[in-house]
Structures are given as C-alpha cells and as structure tokens.
Design a protein around this motif. Structure first.
Motif, PDB file in Angstrom:
ATOM      1  N   ARG A 405       0.833  -1.200   0.000  1.00 16.07           N
ATOM      2  CA  ARG A 405       0.000   0.000   0.000  1.00 16.07           C
ATOM      3  C   ARG A 405       0.868   1.250   0.000  1.00 16.07           C
ATOM      4  O   ARG A 405       1.945   1.267   0.586  1.00 16.07           O
ATOM      5  CB  ARG A 405      -0.911   0.025   1.231  1.00 16.07           C
ATOM      6  N   ILE A 408      -1.374   7.709   1.023  1.00 13.67           N
ATOM      7  CA  ILE A 408      -2.218   8.506   0.130  1.00 13.67           C
ATOM      8  C   ILE A 408      -1.989   9.989   0.418  1.00 13.67           C
ATOM      9  O   ILE A 408      -2.177  10.441   1.557  1.00 13.67           O
ATOM     10  CB  ILE A 408      -3.704   8.151   0.319  1.00 13.67           C
ATOM     11  N   ASN A 487      -0.915  13.144  -8.609  1.00 13.57           N
ATOM     12  CA  ASN A 487      -1.161  11.727  -8.356  1.00 13.57           C
ATOM     13  C   ASN A 487      -2.556  11.293  -8.801  1.00 13.57           C
ATOM     14  O   ASN A 487      -3.514  12.066  -8.725  1.00 13.57           O
ATOM     15  CB  ASN A 487      -1.025  11.401  -6.867  1.00 13.57           C
ATOM     16  N   ILE A 489      -5.190   8.244  -7.731  1.00 14.71           N
ATOM     17  CA  ILE A 489      -5.369   7.385  -6.561  1.00 14.71           C
ATOM     18  C   ILE A 489      -6.399   6.310  -6.868  1.00 14.71           C
ATOM     19  O   ILE A 489      -7.498   6.606  -7.340  1.00 14.71           O
ATOM     20  CB  ILE A 489      -5.810   8.209  -5.342  1.00 14.71           C
ATOM     21  N   LEU A 491      -8.618   3.839  -4.934  1.00 15.92           N
ATOM     22  CA  LEU A 491      -9.056   3.691  -3.554  1.00 15.92           C
ATOM     23  C   LEU A 491      -9.056   2.233  -3.073  1.00 15.92           C
ATOM     24  O   LEU A 491      -8.517   1.949  -1.993  1.00 15.92           O
ATOM     25  CB  LEU A 491     -10.453   4.308  -3.392  1.00 15.92           C
ATOM     26  N   SER A 494      -5.441   1.135  -2.608  1.00 12.94           N
ATOM     27  CA  SER A 494      -4.615   2.028  -1.776  1.00 12.94           C
ATOM     28  C   SER A 494      -3.275   2.340  -2.447  1.00 12.94           C
ATOM     29  O   SER A 494      -2.209   2.227  -1.850  1.00 12.94           O
ATOM     30  CB  SER A 494      -4.367   1.408  -0.388  1.00 12.94           C
ATOM     31  N   THR A 495      -3.349   2.743  -3.730  1.00 16.34           N
ATOM     32  CA  THR A 495      -2.135   3.136  -4.458  1.00 16.34           C
ATOM     33  C   THR A 495      -2.247   4.585  -4.908  1.00 16.34           C
ATOM     34  O   THR A 495      -3.346   5.068  -5.225  1.00 16.34           O
ATOM     35  CB  THR A 495      -1.904   2.247  -5.692  1.00 16.34           C
ATOM     36  N   ALA A 496      -1.124   5.251  -4.925  1.00 17.47           N
ATOM     37  CA  ALA A 496      -1.020   6.623  -5.427  1.00 17.47           C
ATOM     38  C   ALA A 496      -0.010   6.622  -6.559  1.00 17.47           C
ATOM     39  O   ALA A 496       1.186   6.404  -6.331  1.00 17.47           O
ATOM     40  CB  ALA A 496      -0.597   7.581  -4.320  1.00 17.47           C
TER      41      ALA A 496
END
Length: 537
Positions: A405, A408, A487, A489, A491, A494-496
């Motif tokens: 993860r 964020i 960025n 995102i 959700l 949970s990656t940016a």
C-alpha cells in the motif's frame, strides 16, 4: 535464445558479471520478460562474450570494450593489430598474449570446429554413482578411480559418466554426479570413504542410477581435450535450431578416451504460437499442507538438478521471489490454486495454466516442486521448468495482508492543466523509454488495458478499461478512482500513482504510473501508461 544462467555456463562468466555488463551497456539481452524478469540472449551473443573475455585478458578496459563494440570491424581489427605490436614488445608476456590474440582473431573470422551432432532417442545406462560438490573438476578422475577399486570387478562396464547438474557458471563447488557403468546387481551398503581434499568429513553413499534419456536427446562425439569446445558447439547448434535444454549435461567416456556428450532437449517453435492455455475454471479442493508463505529457492530445467542449499538459479535474478497460498484457493495477482495445482493467468496474449505441484520433506524443511508451464511451454511448445519453493510459515494470509500500500497524499486537486480527457497511446517500462511514433512492440495498442483517463474538477475521475476476456470497454468512476495534483489514486488498492507531463514535437503527453499486481504483490517498479489529450472533448 539463452537465459542468463545458460549463457553464464557456456561462457564461464558469472551471472553477476553479466548483469553488470547489461547495466553498463556492454552486453545487453535481446529480450527481457516483463513478468519473470528473465533475460534472454541470442546465439550470436556467444561470440560477443568470448570477444569481451579475450579483450579483457589483453588489457582493454570495460569502457574501451564498450566503445570498441561500436566501431566498424576494420577499425576494431586495427586496434587488435596495435595491441599485437605492443605485446610483441613485452617479451615475458608474448607467448601467452599472442595465443589469446589468435583465439580472438579466429572468433572474429568465425572459424568453427565442426562436430557431427544428432538428435535421437538414446539407450539407457545403469551406473553406480556418487553425487557431491567438487571444488575442482580435476578431482573427478580420483573419485572415479576410487569407485572402480570399490565396485566388484565382475559387474563393471567400460564406460564412466560425468553428470553436470549446474545451469550457470560456477567458480567452484560444482554439483556433479560421477559414475561407473555396471552390468550386474550393485551390492548394498557400498560407500566412498572420505578422501583428502574431497567431501571432507563425510563418506558418500554409492547408489545405483539408471540414466533414461528422453525421445529427443542431442548427442555429440568428441576426442580427448575437446569437451569444453564441443559443449559450446552443441549449445550453439541447439540455439540455432530453437531447442530447449530440459536436463543436466551427461559426459560419457569410453575406455579409449572418446567422449559422448548427451543433452536432453525439446524442439521449440521458432516464433510464438497461440498459447497452449489450460482450463483454470476448476472446482476448489483443499490441501492444508500448502497454505502459507513459500520462498522461491531455485528454478531448474528438471527436478533431478535440485540440491538443497545449492541453488542453480540465484533467486535475486527472478522477479517472482515468493508465493502465497491463500485459504480456499483465493486468487491474488496472477495466482490461485487447488489441490495438486498452482493456477496462473498473466500476460498478453492471456496465458493460463494449471501447474502440477508435489510437496516433499527434505532435511527437516518442506519443499514444493512445481512443473511450471511458463512462456517457453505456453507459446513455443516447450517443456515445463521446475520451480522449487521452501515453506517459511503456515499462516492463513489474506490479500489485504500481503498487498503493498502507498501513503495517500493529502493534496488539493488544483492542477487545471490535467483536467480533460486523455486517450492512451503506449505502455512503457520507464518514462524515458517513450518515443512518439515508436510504440512499445511488447504491448500493441489494441491490447492496452487502460483506454482513457478523464480528469474532472474537485478530484473526480472516470477511467475506461477493456475487459481482459472479451475486450469490451467498461468505465470505473470516483468510487474507485480519484486524483489530486501530481497523483492518481486507486481507492480499493490504496495506491497513489504519479503523473507527469511531457511535451515532444509540439504535442503534450501525460504519463501515469500503472501500479498493477506486479507492483502491489510482486514488488516491481510500475510501468507507465502514455496518453495524449483528446481535443474532441
């Protein structure tokens, strides 16, 4: 083509050195598999390896070698002539250096020793043998002599056998089998006593082994002192004919010194074919033994070549270094499972396989052996390779437990430049790899998964993708995707993912990191999707 370990073994160059040559632009693979990280080298690069070794021996620096590779052959030949004159002036090194130079000249002129190589089904051979790690290959003659002294004379045949289990070049500690042909029953309880400088502190059990060669075995006959040269010729012959090596190298020596080299192989298609996909929609059956975390310890052409504590392929050279078997066969990344099989689904075109596994207890450790149906099998009609994993724990992991993860970012969505609709045009490993008009051939435009990225005010986003099964488009909204300045995102994951603008030839492009399962589960660096602005929106 050769994997890096195979090239290492042929050219006597450590894998670590070959990776360094790649990073320095001295000897780069012609292809690198995106999922496995395998480096593939062509048969023509064998000559490049020999040339590099020879030039190093002659005193050229790696920088000079790299620059020299870009020179026309005539200019390179002139450099060699200059070096010859320099060596002539150094009388104490003349003989050794001139020999090296002549070997290099022969290689450049492509003068080759010709061998009669055939591919055929071979007879079986029974041997009494020991397996050990040798510090020096010259020790093998002492061991074979000791074996003959121990075995009853009445059951001894005339041939001796050397089995080379290695797949990469080793400076020492060679995994070797040594045997004497037998024609009768081997008495029980025979062993080779400790010998000075060999297998210190231990005795070696003498076991009976029947060598059964597959329907396709490459065979070559050579004389005394020609083994190393003959093996190189054999591998070059197999590469030119698109053959996969599927086992160890067997060296069978007759009483008069004539040597027969046998190498199990499988003929491959010269070009990729429609994948030989398996049906992976199978009913789940539990196997409590396999649930937990497994560490990849080796990748081999055959199960026979495994030796605990002595990996042939260094795990650090693999992109996949571990596997998790989740409860109830739950899928993560490219992997699922059911009793007896690891299930895989990956790549373009989509490649799906059921890979049979077995579990064994060896030396107090639990090992899994997987008959892996990877690219060589699926696309080129080859044989499976053997993946060896060691169980490190039996925890009941979930996808959430093992997913990577990102933090964020808490930033505003105030980048007005990015707002609008962007159409995909490429997918590249690194940002600097993108060249307008020269798309990445590994990912045709029609196969790209991400199709459009639409940035809306207030951080909202709509992204359109293609279904991997039927290629039908579908759109995911702001319940899954958001953006903030710099960025994109995701959700649920949970990656940016960072985005960057790049302008070339008056056209503005948007590059966005693609943090797929390769990143979240495999720990790999993300690829980059490349978009151009849709001016019609």
């Amino acid at each position: 083509m050769y994997k890096i370990g195979e090239l290492s073994k042929l050219c006597n160059i450590p894998v670590k050195t070959l990776r360094y040559y790649d990073s320095e632009g001295i000897l780069c693979p012609v292809e690198t598999d995106a999922l496995t990280g395998y480096r593939y080298y062509s048969a023509a690069q064998l000559s490049d390896c020999y040339r590099i070794l020879a030039l190093k021996e002659l005193g050229f620096t790696l920088e000079q070698i790299r620059d020299g590779q870009r020179l026309p052959k005539q200019e390179l030949a002139r450099l060699l002539e200059d070096k010859e004159r320099e060596l002539d002036a150094l009388l104490h090194r003349t003989r050794q250096s001139i020999t090296t130079l002549r070997r290099l000249s022969d290689a450049i002129k492509e003068e080759k020793t010709m061998y009669n190589i055939v591919i055929q089904k071979s007879e079986t051979i029974r041997i009494a043998c020991v397996r050990l790690l040798l510090r020096d290959r010259a020790q093998s003659n002492r061991i074979l002599s000791a074996l003959r002294n121990i075995l009853p004379q009445g059951i001894q045949g005339e041939r001796t056998v050397h089995i080379d289990y290695e797949t990469e070049y080793q400076n020492d500690r060679f995994d070797t089998g040594l045997g004497v042909e037998i024609t009768g029953k081997l008495p029980a309880g025979l062993y080779l006593p400790e010998m000075e400088g060999i297998a210190a502190g231990e005795t070696l059990d003498i076991v009976e082994k029947i060598l059964r060669f597959p329907d396709e075995t490459a065979c070559l006959i050579c004389g005394r002192g020609e083994y190393d040269q003959a093996v190189v010729a054999l591998h070059r012959h197999l590469e030119e004919r698109h053959c996969q090596i599927t086992g160890p190298t067997y060296r069978i020596v007759y009483e008069d010194g004539v040597t027969e080299i046998k190498l199990p192989i499988c003929r491959l298609s010269a070009t990729p074919q429609t994948p030989r996909n398996d049906d992976i929609q199978v009913e789940f059956e539990n196997d409590a033994r396999v649930i937990g975390h497994w560490e990849l310890v080796d990748v081999l052409p055959s199960r026979e070549q495994f030796l605990p504590g002595h990996p042939k392929t260094q795990p650090g050279s693999m992109s996949i270094r571990e596997l998790y078997f989740l409860p109830d066969g739950e899928w993560y990344w490219c992997f699922g499972w059911t009793k007896g099989y690891l299930l895989t689904s990956f790549g373009y075109p989509r490649q799906q396989s059921r890979n049979a596994y077995t579990v064994e207890e060896i030396g107090g450790e639990t090992y899994m052996f997987i008959e892996m149906r990877f690219q060589t099998y699926l696309l080129y009609g080859g044989k499976t390779e053997c993946w060896v994993l060691r169980q490190t724990d039996r925890r009941r992991y979930t996808r959430r437990d093992i997913r990577r993860r990102d933090p964020i970012p808490d930033a505003a969505a105030d980048d007005l430049r990015v707002i609008g609709t962007w159409q995909v045009c490429d997918l590249v490993r690194r940002r600097e790899d993108f060249v307008p008009g020269r798309p990445n051939p590994a990912f045709p435009h029609d196969a790209l998964f991400w199709r459009t990225a639409r940035f809306l005010p207030e951080g909202e986003m709509r992204n359109t993708f293609r279904n991997v099964n039927d290629m039908a488009p579908y759109t995911e909204g702001s319940d899954i995707w958001r953006w903030c300045t710099g960025n994109v995102i995701c959700l649920p994951q949970s990656t940016a993912s960072m985005y960057f603008f790049q302008e070339q030839d008056g056209v503005e492009y948007l590059l966005i990191q693609w943090k797929s399962g390769d990143y979240t589960f495999g720990g790999e660096e993300p690829y980059w999707y490349v978009f151009f602005r849709d001016s019609s929106q």
